[in-house]
Motif scaffolding. Sequence first.
Motif, PDB file in Angstrom:
ATOM      1  N   SER A 134      -7.563   0.559  -3.802  1.00 16.43           N
ATOM      2  CA  SER A 134      -8.308  -0.618  -3.265  1.00 16.43           C
ATOM      3  C   SER A 134      -7.710  -1.881  -3.379  1.00 16.43           C
ATOM      4  O   SER A 134      -6.546  -2.100  -3.228  1.00 16.43           O
ATOM      5  CB  SER A 134      -9.731  -0.491  -3.740  1.00 16.43           C
ATOM      6  OG  SER A 134     -10.681  -1.409  -2.898  1.00 16.43           O
ATOM      7  N   THR A 137      -4.241  -1.696  -4.721  1.00 19.21           N
ATOM      8  CA  THR A 137      -3.184  -1.332  -3.987  1.00 19.21           C
ATOM      9  C   THR A 137      -2.443  -2.678  -3.712  1.00 19.21           C
ATOM     10  O   THR A 137      -1.016  -2.636  -3.688  1.00 19.21           O
ATOM     11  CB  THR A 137      -3.572  -0.686  -2.643  1.00 19.21           C
ATOM     12  OG1 THR A 137      -4.289  -1.768  -2.158  1.00 19.21           O
ATOM     13  CG2 THR A 137      -4.009   0.653  -3.047  1.00 19.21           C
ATOM     14  N   LEU A 154      -0.838   4.805  -3.321  1.00 14.74           N
ATOM     15  CA  LEU A 154      -1.784   3.860  -2.784  1.00 14.74           C
ATOM     16  C   LEU A 154      -2.855   4.726  -2.317  1.00 14.74           C
ATOM     17  O   LEU A 154      -3.061   5.257  -1.392  1.00 14.74           O
ATOM     18  CB  LEU A 154      -1.214   2.867  -1.865  1.00 14.74           C
ATOM     19  CG  LEU A 154       0.093   2.192  -2.120  1.00 14.74           C
ATOM     20  CD1 LEU A 154       0.685   1.483  -1.031  1.00 14.74           C
ATOM     21  CD2 LEU A 154      -0.094   1.231  -3.442  1.00 14.74           C
ATOM     22  N   PRO A 157      -5.518   1.936   0.414  1.00  9.52           N
ATOM     23  CA  PRO A 157      -5.014   0.514   0.774  1.00  9.52           C
ATOM     24  C   PRO A 157      -5.093  -0.138   1.924  1.00  9.52           C
ATOM     25  O   PRO A 157      -5.512   0.567   2.840  1.00  9.52           O
ATOM     26  CB  PRO A 157      -3.280   1.011   0.699  1.00  9.52           C
ATOM     27  CG  PRO A 157      -3.380   2.112   1.373  1.00  9.52           C
ATOM     28  CD  PRO A 157      -4.473   3.322   0.912  1.00  9.52           C
ATOM     29  N   SER A 184       0.179  -6.960   0.967  1.00  6.97           N
ATOM     30  CA  SER A 184       0.980  -5.688   0.731  1.00  6.97           C
ATOM     31  C   SER A 184       1.981  -5.488   1.816  1.00  6.97           C
ATOM     32  O   SER A 184       3.122  -4.858   1.473  1.00  6.97           O
ATOM     33  CB  SER A 184      -0.030  -4.553   0.574  1.00  6.97           C
ATOM     34  OG  SER A 184      -0.999  -4.852  -0.340  1.00  6.97           O
ATOM     35  N   VAL A 197       0.399   7.376   0.413  1.00  7.83           N
ATOM     36  CA  VAL A 197      -0.840   6.773   0.821  1.00  7.83           C
ATOM     37  C   VAL A 197      -1.739   7.615   0.872  1.00  7.83           C
ATOM     38  O   VAL A 197      -1.820   8.832   1.545  1.00  7.83           O
ATOM     39  CB  VAL A 197      -0.854   6.268   2.362  1.00  7.83           C
ATOM     40  CG1 VAL A 197      -1.872   5.741   2.978  1.00  7.83           C
ATOM     41  CG2 VAL A 197       0.500   4.961   2.008  1.00  7.83           C
ATOM     42  N   THR A 211      -5.111   0.356   7.077  1.00  9.68           N
ATOM     43  CA  THR A 211      -4.196   1.386   6.611  1.00  9.68           C
ATOM     44  C   THR A 211      -3.156   1.819   7.647  1.00  9.68           C
ATOM     45  O   THR A 211      -2.124   1.886   7.413  1.00  9.68           O
ATOM     46  CB  THR A 211      -4.867   2.609   5.976  1.00  9.68           C
ATOM     47  OG1 THR A 211      -5.977   2.074   5.180  1.00  9.68           O
ATOM     48  CG2 THR A 211      -3.995   3.557   5.143  1.00  9.68           C
TER      49      THR A 211
END
Length: 257
Positions: A134, A137, A154, A157, A184, A197, A211
């Motif tokens: 969360s 990440t 992650l 993320p 990110s 992921v 995401t």
Amino acid sequence: ALAALLYVAVCTLMFFQQRRLMYFPQVTRVEAADTNFALQRADVTLRGWQSHPASGPARHAVIYLGGNAERVEQALPLLRQWLPAHSIYTLAYRGYGASDGTPTESDLEQDAVALYDAVQQQHPQGQVLLLGRSLGTGVAAAVAAQRQPARTALITPFDNMVDTVRDHYGWLPVRWLLRDRYPSDTRLAQYQGAVLVLRAGLDTLVLPARTDALERTLATRHGAVLQVQHFPQADHISILQGEGMGATLAQFAQGQP
């Protein structure tokens, strides 16, 4: 005119109170005596937990960076179970757990880089796996960009905090108000390590579009590995208990597809 004044007042309130809405350290506080690891920074002492294999020294290590209201020590039993040959390190953010200070994006990222460097010194012949969840990440993305570890995982993320917050507060001028942005997507675009992921199908905090956008960025990296694992029945909180989570992380940590 009254509506406009009220809107400006709300925006002003949100600007000055935004970190109280983003970070929730008050639910994570513990006594310093309940921790077993400390990292001294210039102005604060950060405290957390470390766990080592029961038999023999560990060559490799895992750094766990938690969510915005997470008691990170509660993840240790699962991480020890999933990665029994690794040393595990998790540090409470500033203001969290028994750590001093107040959380901000810049400080959390610099602290995480310092933690990475300290752990790497303890495991000079091994790899350090970054594992963020969360909010963590976003912190992990900053560390990955600066230190280029071989592997980063992650959990739930997002691509950046501006769009993540806009999903929930679209009636506010988020781009102009938000201080802590955790980009990110920008940071990981230059990261050359392997990325895993882990997505929750019932996540209502980090929406699928966030995401998806991050995955598109990761997929454009030349020659870099991207793996994606879906947990369709898990939500933002329950994903750590998702079936196959441990096996997926263990395979990734060992360099297996």
